[in-house]
Design an enzyme around this catalytic site. Structure first.
Site, PDB file in Angstrom:
ATOM      1  N   SER A   1     -15.762   9.051  39.410  1.00 20.00           N
ATOM      2  CA  SER A   1     -16.006  10.341  38.775  1.00 20.00           C
ATOM      3  C   SER A   1     -16.347  10.243  37.298  1.00 20.00           C
ATOM      4  CB  SER A   1     -14.792  11.259  38.955  1.00 20.00           C
ATOM      5  OG  SER A   1     -14.611  11.575  40.320  1.00 20.00           O
TER       6      SER A   1
ATOM      7  N   GLU B   1      -6.831 -48.126  -0.593  1.00 22.52           N
ATOM      8  CA  GLU B   1      -8.134 -48.638  -0.213  1.00 22.52           C
ATOM      9  C   GLU B   1      -8.869 -49.413  -1.298  1.00 22.52           C
ATOM     10  OE1 GLU B   1      -9.588 -48.398   2.909  1.00 22.52           O
ATOM     11  OE2 GLU B   1      -7.599 -47.676   3.486  1.00 22.52           O
TER      12      GLU B   1
END
Length: 826
Positions: free
Chosen positions: A470, A90
């Protein structure tokens, strides 16, 4: 000579004209563009968009969510070779130019002039200019934007060092596939950290900024390789690498493949609960980009055990109900076509640990199958022995006589690996849920909302409302003890017909066994889960007092049916609410709030959210803020526990004022049940495991376990809730369509094995917690047939515990003092 003079004069005038125009241009730029440039001070404290990350209590990543994947790194955390690769690709003069590369700019201007301004031209942008554009400017292509970019680059160079600018660039740059910055890109393409990358991989990352969406190694591998090799050539040319390294890197193939987030722990239901909580508090945009780190209460070891228990339990249930047959087939001719098998298997995703496979060949003794990843496995008779044909939920066909009677070439089936052996399997039609809490804090230790989150996001722990059956009885018995009953009280286990407004009809409850046992002690009724005893208890106490009593366990009164069926668990409740209620029995009678988040922090470790915990904390400042509270505590102790010396000096030393900063001061848990009632209910649920429907839990070999099974009408819902070692766990197993699970599928057979498998892991290294009987309980001999107290030597007498102010009558009106030994009072 005469002609040269006018030319010189013209040249001088042209020079001054150009100079004047340049000054005017600079003045215009200064007056129109420079004042509009943003301040670069924000770059010093720039906040990069970082996804939300959710972790377990032991810091295993559970979820990463956000539009941009980013792992910010400091410049010194990035290898020098990686930085050199980006410089070569770059801006190789980055460390020498002032923010603008005049040679590159001149070249770009020349190319722009040749193109007559009709399009983009390469070159001209330094790394500093790219930082200016990424953080402050748009991607618009215009001369004005380029001028702003150049001026802003010069401004950035005056404010920041070169390393600071380079660090921003390497963390900000988009590198394809939602990866922003080199840290995220290394993970996305290679599943590595930046310091684990090879030279070729570093060069590949450096090649991405030019066209990250098009020329990345996944979407455009050929163009990406050309660009990578160009970067390597540039690195050699600039002297960053030598010939040997260059040759070796160029020879390395493209080994990139997509790596999703490194999810270390699959806890999808809790992750989704956490994500929703954070978004509700912070907003979606802030939550997904602010880099927040959430630590949950989930323990990874227990979460894995919970997943395994649910999957094993559902497979065990499913096998009991037979083989429903092959779901798909491939024509045998297609088995020979290259890639056809892989193509079909790719269309079928795994469900939990059930992977798709195609039968390639089948004989009476062996079937050969290919998995979706190309692996070849075999199944013998033992791997398919369970697969009796499904006829209906209660009926199975004959066991398969041979492997090829069940599987034929071309069949697509599911396989499951158990102890390194592959077995025939199928996706269960039932579902299950498991949630486990710390009984004293309410911290959720593990949570599984179903077989697999990817198949169904419905969270059966928090969203599914089912009848607990239950397993609701301990709450009814608790109310009974606080309304004058005791464990030896006799209640008639006999048929009853009641008008139940909540059911809009006459109701005839029965016991599961369809038998009746006459007068039954409450302890025995709890052990054997006698339905009619619970119904008569509620009718004796009254529906209104029971409904007013139950909210102390955390239930909302409006979710409790206004009818006697409430005694058998006809309320529609979530597994999480049941676990919370059972925690009251496990922790000595305190109400706690379930919580799944420890803290939410910024990426810098600053606390932004911490729940206000409810804890069993007698010495918390909220509970005892001053001397008045100490005195009240002493009075309360005297009333409930008898005379005891209170050392006020000793207690006051523990009462430090709450800190001005730091963790949230916990809220003291409210005691909603007396220690005496809590201990009695716990002792009865311990007998459920020792002598009753929970006997499978004896396999854990512990004495501190207590719990209760639950099964609803028509066997639609099965439960087990229980605790030990300070851990409370609730398991539900049923069907989403509310159809029956089949005959004999009770809580003790379906849900309890899941509970046992999970608790075997959860209770490792946890000492037994057997609470001593609290002050106010006495032990006495009783006649088991009548529940009356008797004297020592009475034939068949047994011991039972009672609250001191609620003793049963003495047989034949004998005096209490003749029967009780003072050492039997606790």
């Amino acid at each position: 000579m005469v002609r040269i003079k006018p030319l010189i004069v013209f040249s001088i005038r042209l020079f001054f004209l150009i100079f004047a125009l340049g000054l005017i241009g600079l003045l215009v730029v200064w007056l129109t563009i420079v004042p509009t440039l943003p301040s670069v001070d924000s770059l010093r404290d720039v906040r990069l968009q970082v996804p939300l990350r959710i972790y377990s209590a032991d810091q295993e990543l559970m979820l990463e969510v956000g539009e941009q994947r980013r792992l910010p790194l400091a410049i010194d955390e990035m290898p020098e070779t990686l930085r050199q690769a980006f410089l070569a690709a770059e801006d190789d003069r980055f460390y020498s130019h002032p923010g603008i590369d005049w040679r590159g700019t001149a070249r770009a201007v020349w190319l722009y002039g040749l193109s007559l301004g009709r399009g983009r031209v390469p070159g001209g942008s330094t790394i500093t200019q790219q930082v200016a554009r990424r953080f402050f400017l748009s991607t618009e292509y215009s001369v004005t934007r380029k001028l702003r970019e150049m001026l802003l680059a010069l401004k950035i160079e005056r404010e920041l060092s070169k390393d600071e600018i380079f660090e921003l660039y390497l963390n900000k740059e988009f590198l394809g596939h939602r990866a922003y910055g080199v840290g995220a890109a290394a993970q996305v393409y290679y599943g590595k950290t930046v310091d684990e990358l090879s030279l070729a991989e570093m060069a590949m990352l450096a090649a991405l900024p030019k066209a990250p969406s098009r020329d990345n190694p996944l979407s455009g591998p050929e163009r990406a390789m050309i660009r990578r090799n160009w970067v390597l050539d540039r690195m050699l040319e600039l002297g960053y690498i030598d010939e040997a390294a260059h040759a070796q890197a160029r020879a390395e193939p493209n080994n990139a493949r997509y790596h999703g987030s490194v999810q270390e722990l699959d806890a999808s239901w809790v992750s989704e609960m956490t994500r929703q909580r954070v978004v509700d508090r912070l907003g979606a945009e802030e939550a997904y980009s602010g880099g927040y780190r959430v630590t949950t209460t989930i323990e990874s070891r227990l979460q894995r055990a919970a997943d395994r228990a649910v999957r094993d339990g559902l497979q065990a249930y499913d096998r009991r109900h037979g083989w429903r047959g092959v779901q798909q087939r491939i024509e045998e001719e297609a088995l020979l076509e290259p890639g056809r098998i892989e193509e079909r298997l790719a269309q079928i995703r795994p469900v939990a640990d059930l992977v798709p496979a195609v039968v390639i060949e089948s004989t009476p003794e062996l079937a050969t199958l290919r998995l979706d990843r190309g692996e070849i496995v075999t199944l013998g008779p033992e791997a398919v022995a369970w697969a009796r044909p499904y006829i209906d939920v209660n009926t199975l066909g004959s066991a398969p006589e041979s492997v090829d009677a069940l599987l034929q070439a071309g069949d697509i089936v599911r396989l499951r690996q158990v102890d390194e052996q592959w077995q025939l399997a199928q996706v269960p039609e039932a579902q299950a849920a498991l949630v486990s809490l710390d009984a004293e804090t309410g911290a959720i230790l593990a949570l599984v909302g179903g077989l697999e989150f990817g198949r169904s996001q419905f969270n059966r722990v928090t969203q599914s409302r089912r009848q607990p059956g239950s397993s609701f009885k301990p709450f009814i018995y608790s109310a009974a003890f606080d309304h004058g009953f005791n464990p030896a009280s006799l209640v008639n286990d006999a048929p009853v017909v009641v008008d139940d407004p909540s059911m809009e009809r006459a109701w005839r409850p029965t016991n599961f066994s369809q038998r009746f046992h006459g007068p039954t002690r409450l302890r025995e009724a709890m052990i054997h889960s006698r339905n009619l005893v619970s119904v008569r208890l509620l009718m004796s106490i009254g529906l209104a007092p029971i409904r007013n009593y139950l909210p102390r366990f955390g239930f909302e009164q409006d979710e409790l049916p206004a009818g006697p069926s409430l005694a058998l668990g006809s309320a529609s409740l979530t597994p999480l609410s049941i676990a919370r209620a059972y925690a009251v029995f496990a922790n000595g009678g305190y109400s706690i709030e379930p919580e799944f988040i420890h803290r939410v922090e910024t990426s810098e470790g600053e606390m932004v959210y911490e729940p206000s915990w409810t804890r069993i904390c007698p010495d918390c400042p909220e509970r005892l803020p001053a001397m008045t509270a100490i005195e009240e505590s002493a009075e309360d102790t005297a009333e409930t526990a008898g005379p005891r010396r209170i050392d006020l000096d000793e207690i006051s030393e523990t009462l430090e004022p709450p800190p001005l900063v730091g963790p949230v001061v916990p809220r003291a848990a409210e005691q909603v049940l007396s220690p005496q009632t809590t201990w009695l209910i716990r002792s009865m649920m311990s007998d459920v495991i020792r002598l009753g429907t929970g006997r499978r839990a004896l396999a854990l070999g512990r004495d501190d376990l207590a719990g209760k099974t639950g099964t609803t009408n028509d066997l639609r819902d099965t439960w087990f809730s229980g605790f030990g070692g300070g851990v409370v766990t609730t398991v539900w197993l049923g069907r989403d369509d509310n159809e029956t699970l089949g005959s004999w599928e009770q809580g003790g057979r379906t849900a309890l094995p899941l509970w046992v498998d999970f608790m075997a892991v959860a209770l490792e290294n946890r000492p037994e917690q057997l609470p001593e009987p609290p002050v106010g309980l006495v032990q006495a001999l009783i006649d088991p047939d009548t529940g009356e107290r008797v004297r020592p030597g009475f034939p068949g007498a047994m011991t039972e515990w009672f609250q001191a102010d609620n003793l049963p009558p003495m047989r034949e009106s004998e005096d209490l003092e003749q029967d009780l030994d003072p050492y039997d009072i606790y």
